[in-house]
Design a protein around this motif. Sequence first.
Motif, mmCIF file in Angstrom:
data_model
loop_
_atom_site.group_PDB
_atom_site.id
_atom_site.type_symbol
_atom_site.label_atom_id
_atom_site.label_comp_id
_atom_site.label_asym_id
_atom_site.label_seq_id
_atom_site.Cartn_x
_atom_site.Cartn_y
_atom_site.Cartn_z
ATOM 1 N N LYS A 1 0.820 -1.226 0.000
ATOM 2 C CA LYS A 1 0.000 0.000 0.000
ATOM 3 C C LYS A 1 0.850 1.270 0.000
ATOM 4 O O LYS A 1 0.673 2.166 0.826
ATOM 5 N N VAL A 2 1.779 1.315 -0.943
ATOM 6 C CA VAL A 2 2.627 2.489 -1.105
ATOM 7 C C VAL A 2 1.754 3.664 -1.542
ATOM 8 O O VAL A 2 0.916 3.524 -2.430
ATOM 9 N N SER A 3 1.945 4.795 -0.893
ATOM 10 C CA SER A 3 1.139 5.979 -1.213
ATOM 11 C C SER A 3 2.002 7.243 -1.134
ATOM 12 O O SER A 3 3.161 7.189 -0.756
ATOM 13 N N LYS A 4 1.381 8.367 -1.446
ATOM 14 C CA LYS A 4 2.077 9.654 -1.386
ATOM 15 C C LYS A 4 2.176 10.184 0.038
ATOM 16 O O LYS A 4 2.886 11.146 0.288
ATOM 17 N N ASN A 5 1.475 9.578 0.958
ATOM 18 C CA ASN A 5 1.469 10.025 2.344
ATOM 19 C C ASN A 5 2.830 9.717 2.989
ATOM 20 O O ASN A 5 3.153 8.565 3.269
ATOM 21 N N LYS A 6 3.607 10.747 3.232
ATOM 22 C CA LYS A 6 4.974 10.563 3.747
ATOM 23 C C LYS A 6 5.001 9.944 5.140
ATOM 24 O O LYS A 6 5.879 9.150 5.444
ATOM 25 N N LYS B 1 6.870 6.494 6.124
ATOM 26 C CA LYS B 1 7.852 6.429 7.211
ATOM 27 C C LYS B 1 7.474 5.300 8.167
ATOM 28 O O LYS B 1 8.333 4.521 8.595
ATOM 29 N N LYS B 2 6.192 5.188 8.488
ATOM 30 C CA LYS B 2 5.726 4.107 9.369
ATOM 31 C C LYS B 2 5.947 2.745 8.716
ATOM 32 O O LYS B 2 6.324 1.785 9.393
ATOM 33 N N LEU B 3 5.724 2.656 7.396
ATOM 34 C CA LEU B 3 5.951 1.396 6.689
ATOM 35 C C LEU B 3 7.430 1.017 6.751
ATOM 36 O O LEU B 3 7.774 -0.142 7.014
ATOM 37 N N ILE C 1 18.738 -1.002 2.500
ATOM 38 C CA ILE C 1 17.998 0.132 1.949
ATOM 39 C C ILE C 1 17.889 1.177 3.056
ATOM 40 O O ILE C 1 17.230 0.945 4.071
ATOM 41 N N SER C 2 18.567 2.300 2.863
ATOM 42 C CA SER C 2 18.532 3.385 3.849
ATOM 43 C C SER C 2 17.217 4.151 3.703
ATOM 44 O O SER C 2 16.466 3.950 2.750
ATOM 45 N N LYS C 3 16.978 5.066 4.626
ATOM 46 C CA LYS C 3 15.760 5.883 4.551
ATOM 47 C C LYS C 3 15.758 6.733 3.276
ATOM 48 O O LYS C 3 14.712 6.896 2.644
ATOM 49 N N ALA D 1 13.494 7.492 -2.245
ATOM 50 C CA ALA D 1 13.711 7.511 -3.695
ATOM 51 C C ALA D 1 12.951 6.365 -4.365
ATOM 52 O O ALA D 1 12.366 6.534 -5.444
ATOM 53 N N LEU D 2 12.945 5.214 -3.731
ATOM 54 C CA LEU D 2 12.224 4.053 -4.261
ATOM 55 C C LEU D 2 10.722 4.322 -4.299
ATOM 56 O O LEU D 2 10.058 4.029 -5.303
ATOM 57 N N ILE D 3 10.181 4.875 -3.234
ATOM 58 C CA ILE D 3 8.748 5.184 -3.180
ATOM 59 C C ILE D 3 8.393 6.163 -4.299
ATOM 60 O O ILE D 3 7.393 5.982 -4.998
ATOM 61 N N GLU D 4 9.229 7.170 -4.494
ATOM 62 C CA GLU D 4 8.990 8.136 -5.579
ATOM 63 C C GLU D 4 8.979 7.435 -6.937
ATOM 64 O O GLU D 4 8.153 7.739 -7.786
#
Length: 145
Positions: A38-43, A47-49, A97-99, A104-107
């Motif tokens: 459930k990847v989303s634009k909500n930062k 972060k919680k994921l 995978i760092s933060k 960058a991956l989410i983007e």
Amino acid sequence: MAFKMLLIKGAKPVGAAVLGFAAYKGYEEWQRAGELLKVSKNKDQMKKLFDKIDTDKSGSINSTELQKALNEAGMDVNVLTVQAMMYSADKDSDGTISKEEWHALIEKILDDRTPNTMDKAAEKYAEAHQKPKGDGIVHFKVIKK
């Protein structure tokens, strides 16, 4: 000595092709994983994921943590798939995978979902499968655009 150099030079294109395929396969799997996680634009959610996947609280995600999270989300992945996913996301090649790499991956996952990006990919595919010079060969310049 010359024989060893020939083997090394001959292996480079093959190695590059394998690494290129690993990156491609990794991003393809990240697209599937993005849906399940459930990847989303909500930062804040992303972060919680990240924190949820980072079970040892090291500040980065390793392959074991990633595989466990994907399996829990319902994505049956093997070690090679996880390694390809790690390879495609781990830009500094430290094995995690760092933060920053996560963001960058989410983007990238979100960008690849946009219709404009999908249309461009479809156009490149269509162009690559046409016969640009009438010789039946797909030329690199057509794909590279």
